[in-house]
Design a protein around this motif. Structure first.
Motif, PDB file in Angstrom:
ATOM      1  N   GLU A  19     -11.407 -13.616  11.668  1.00  0.00           N
ATOM      2  CA  GLU A  19     -11.778 -13.402  13.071  1.00  0.00           C
ATOM      3  C   GLU A  19     -13.277 -13.579  13.324  1.00  0.00           C
ATOM      4  OE1 GLU A  19      -9.590 -10.609  15.177  1.00  0.00           O
ATOM      5  OE2 GLU A  19      -8.149 -10.214  13.591  1.00  0.00           O
ATOM      6  N   GLN A  49       4.213   1.249   2.048  1.00  0.00           N
ATOM      7  CA  GLN A  49       4.152   0.228   3.099  1.00  0.00           C
ATOM      8  C   GLN A  49       3.938  -1.167   2.504  1.00  0.00           C
ATOM      9  OE1 GLN A  49       0.722   0.254   5.533  1.00  0.00           O
ATOM     10  NE2 GLN A  49       1.551  -1.266   6.925  1.00  0.00           N
ATOM     11  N   ASN A  69      -2.612  -7.522  15.627  1.00  0.00           N
ATOM     12  CA  ASN A  69      -3.319  -6.482  14.882  1.00  0.00           C
ATOM     13  C   ASN A  69      -2.372  -5.874  13.866  1.00  0.00           C
ATOM     14  OD1 ASN A  69      -4.913  -5.542  17.907  1.00  0.00           O
ATOM     15  ND2 ASN A  69      -5.839  -6.620  16.219  1.00  0.00           N
ATOM     16  N   GLY A  70      -2.853  -5.757  12.644  1.00  0.00           N
ATOM     17  CA  GLY A  70      -2.024  -5.136  11.612  1.00  0.00           C
ATOM     18  C   GLY A  70      -0.988  -6.058  11.002  1.00  0.00           C
ATOM     19  N   TYR A  84       0.888  -1.170   0.000  1.00  0.00           N
ATOM     20  CA  TYR A  84       0.000   0.000   0.000  1.00  0.00           C
ATOM     21  C   TYR A  84       0.918   1.209   0.000  1.00  0.00           C
ATOM     22  CZ  TYR A  84      -4.071  -2.810   1.238  1.00  0.00           C
ATOM     23  OH  TYR A  84      -5.094  -3.714   1.239  1.00  0.00           O
ATOM     24  N   GLY A 101      -1.495  -8.437   8.895  1.00  0.00           N
ATOM     25  CA  GLY A 101      -1.778  -8.652   7.473  1.00  0.00           C
ATOM     26  C   GLY A 101      -2.751  -9.781   7.199  1.00  0.00           C
ATOM     27  N   LYS A 102      -3.441 -10.264   8.222  1.00  0.00           N
ATOM     28  CA  LYS A 102      -4.369 -11.381   8.055  1.00  0.00           C
ATOM     29  C   LYS A 102      -5.502 -11.023   7.104  1.00  0.00           C
ATOM     30  CE  LYS A 102      -5.296 -11.270  12.486  1.00  0.00           C
ATOM     31  NZ  LYS A 102      -4.410 -10.182  12.950  1.00  0.00           N
ATOM     32  N   THR A 103      -6.134  -9.885   7.376  1.00  0.00           N
ATOM     33  CA  THR A 103      -7.255  -9.466   6.541  1.00  0.00           C
ATOM     34  C   THR A 103      -6.812  -9.219   5.101  1.00  0.00           C
ATOM     35  OG1 THR A 103      -8.309  -8.469   8.457  1.00  0.00           O
ATOM     36  CG2 THR A 103      -9.090  -7.756   6.314  1.00  0.00           C
ATOM     37  N   THR A 104      -5.641  -8.600   4.969  1.00  0.00           N
ATOM     38  CA  THR A 104      -5.138  -8.309   3.629  1.00  0.00           C
ATOM     39  C   THR A 104      -4.973  -9.584   2.807  1.00  0.00           C
ATOM     40  OG1 THR A 104      -3.982  -6.411   4.555  1.00  0.00           O
ATOM     41  CG2 THR A 104      -3.289  -7.153   2.382  1.00  0.00           C
TER      42      THR A 104
END
Ligand SMILES: Nc1ncnc2c1ncn2[C@@H]1O[C@H](COP(=O)(O)OP(=O)(O)OP(=O)(O)O)[C@@H](O)[C@H]1O
Ligand SMILES: [Mg+2]
Lengths: 305, 234
Positions: A158, A17, A39-40, A14, A42-45
């Motif tokens: 999650e 980053q 958190n952050g 992104y 990169g799981k969701t990504t």
């Protein structure tokens, strides 16, 4: 073993980053794969790229043995998913919401909505609007939507967020049943180690976009059975000595304590090596490590919840 | 595509904003007082000014903004796209609902105008001018819808925001009125001027250029909406 999902050097940037850095994930058919990260991490990504919601900067995704690019039409109807928060129409009831998505899927099975709601313990055809749902109910509706078309593969980001302990246990038992009795493949993400340890067969640990480790829970448990904690007078000297005898497999935990991991040397052997080099050893204990310590170590000390 | 449109309709249940917009769009032309000094065509022309050139562009931008923005705000867009629905189908259904709403309102306007002409003038006047009036209303409706297409693109790009597309609609509609001050080539090349001038009796406009600019505008507007939505990261 067949792979339901395979990513090859998958990367996502992104701007400047790097959210995901060359992750190669292997989700085996019929198993539960826990993607674990803070958190952050990169799981969701990763899940968004698998589901076509974000496009990879580099790398490749294969699903059911086929390249994702060009085969989306065939692949996506076989997947059910939850990404981030359960998004539903607030002006509609749970049942109406599922009917909208059933319509979008073009589903033919008549009782699918009712069955899906039953499976997550939500009432069918009640009057309550989604806007008035509690967080746990919203999450359940999300799960109901994911299983609506009886998919072979579930990608759940999650899914137990906001559920109470009993709700979490129910979902866990249900997912285990889906995989155990019906052979479904499940990719589930979480930042809660104990949840993954209890539910998953395989685990991938992701930290700051890098997949640090991928193995089965059983293997992890075996590999991390032991560590030896040593209390010494001079850690830096001890560290130098250990580097020669056991390699990199140790860490300094305080100014007079070290831990040696996975060494084949016996406790007495370690003691002898240290003492011979002039290090005063005041305590030396063999431990069973738990997964938590292990994660702490491989994530460079930050650990995991 | 049809499935997606039916799903859109299911989503609209109990929807207040759409109802409110429709109510305003149909009430105002029914109650607005317009001086009867001109002939029937002139009378319709004045009503068109307020409704088709000002009210409907604004209201319709509320409708499309609402249809798209809510999907982002409620995150329902994720469950929709992973249902799975092709992105073009999803966007197409939204635009279809927008167009249907616009056409229904335009039709309602036409009915109201026809009824009021019989009341203000008489049935003969209506029958005499019906063809002209129908053409005027329909032409303006369709052309304005085309000229408004960039709103769809803005609605996609702005995601959870909503004021950008509403502001754009307001600017476009204002541009239309500013267009009244222009004429000739200048008035034809800017699509929002052109819509206005094409509707004006004896408007000074280069028709071919005017139609071309409105056509280009809609191709660019819908094209940009489609491209940006296809490539958008969610
Ligand atoms: N659209 C975006 N634009 C810029 N950066 C993004 C975007 N989406 C994610 N990121 C960044 O990518 C990284 C990974 O985010 P991601 O949402 O995948 O984390 P996560 O593991 O799901 O975290 P969480 O447990 O909080 O859900 C974060 O640093 C985040 O800031
Ligand atoms: Mg996340």
């Amino acid at each position: 073993m067949d792979l339901a999902i395979e990513t090859n050097m998958l990367s996502k940037r992104y701007g400047r980053q790097t959210a995901i850095n060359r992750a190669s994930i292997h989700v085996k058919t019929g198993r539960i794969y826990g993607l674990l990260g803070r958190n952050g991490a990169g799981k969701t990504t990763i899940m968004k790229m698998m589901l076509g919601l974000a496009s990879p900067t580099a790398g490749e995704i294969q699903m059911f043995g086929k390249k994702l690019v060009g085969n989306q039409k065939e692949i996506y109807p076989r997947i059910g998913s939850i990404v981030e928060v359960p998004g539903f129409y607030p002006n509609l009831t749970g049942t109406e919401n599922l009917k909208v998505f059933a319509k979008l899927r073009g589903m033919i099975k008549k009782d699918a909505v009712k069955e899906a709601l039953e499976k997550v313990n939500l009432p069918y055809n009640d009057k309550k609007k989604f806007a008035a749902y509690s967080l746990g109910m919203k999450q359940r509706l999300g799960i109901a939507n994911a299983i609506l078309n009886d998919p072979e593969l579930l990608i759940l980001d999650e899914p137990t967020n906001g559920l109470d302990p009993i709700g979490i246990a129910e979902v866990r038992a249900y997912l285990r049943k889906l995989s155990g009795s019906y052979g479904k493949t499940i990719l589930i993400s979480s930042h809660i180690l104990s949840e993954i340890a209890l539910m998953a067969d395989d685990v991938g640990i992701i930290h700051e976009g890098v997949l640090l480790e991928e193995s089965s829970i059983a293997e992890l448990n075996k590999r991390n059975e032991k560590y030896v904690s040593v209390e010494v007078s001079d850690v830096s000297l001890a560290a130098r000595v250990l580097e020669k005898s056991v390699g990199q497999n140790f860490e300094v935990v305080s100014e007079n304590a070290l831990r040696i991991y996975g060494s084949r040397r016996s406790v007495s052997d370690i003691n002898r090596v240290l003492v011979e080099a002039g290090v005063e050893v005041s305590e030396l204990i063999a431990h069973r490590a738990n997964l938590e310590d292990y994660f702490k170590r491989i994530t460079g000390g930050v650990g995991i919840a | 595509m049809l499935r997606a449109i039916v799903a859109e309709q299911m989503k609209l249940k109990g929807n207040r904003l759409l109802f409110l917009c429709s109510a305003i769009a149909l009430t105002l032309p029914a109650i607005l007082v317009v001086n009867v000094e001109a002939d029937a065509i002139g009378w319709v022309y004045r009503l068109q000014f307020l409704c088709q050139f000002f009210l409907y562009p604004i209201l319709s931008s509320f409708v499309i903004t609402f249809l798209i923005q809510k999907e982002y705000a409620d995150q329902t867009i994720i469950n929709s796209l992973t249902a799975p629905v092709a992105r073009m189908t999803f966007l197409g259904a939204k635009l279809a609902v927008w167009l249907i709403w616009y056409l229904l309102i335009t039709f309602g306007f036409w009915v109201i105008v026809s009824v009021r002409i019989t009341l203000v003038f008489d049935v003969e006047t209506l029958l005499e001018s019906w063809g002209t009036i129908t053409a005027m209303i329909l032409k303006t409706g369709i052309l304005y819808f085309c000229a408004m297409s960039p709103i769809a693109w803005i609605a996609v790009m702005q995601r959870k925001m909503f004021y950008l597309s509403l502001l754009a609609a307001f600017l476009m509609s204002s541009a239309g009125f500013a267009g009244l001050l222009t004429h000739g080539m200048m008035g034809s090349i800017v699509p929002w001027f052109a819509v206005m001038l094409l509707n004006m009796p004896n408007g000074d406009v280069v028709a071919s250029v005017a139609y071309a600019s409105i056509g280009t505008c809609s191709a660019v507007g819908f094209g940009l909406a489609a491209c940006s939505f296809q490539m958008q990261e969610l």
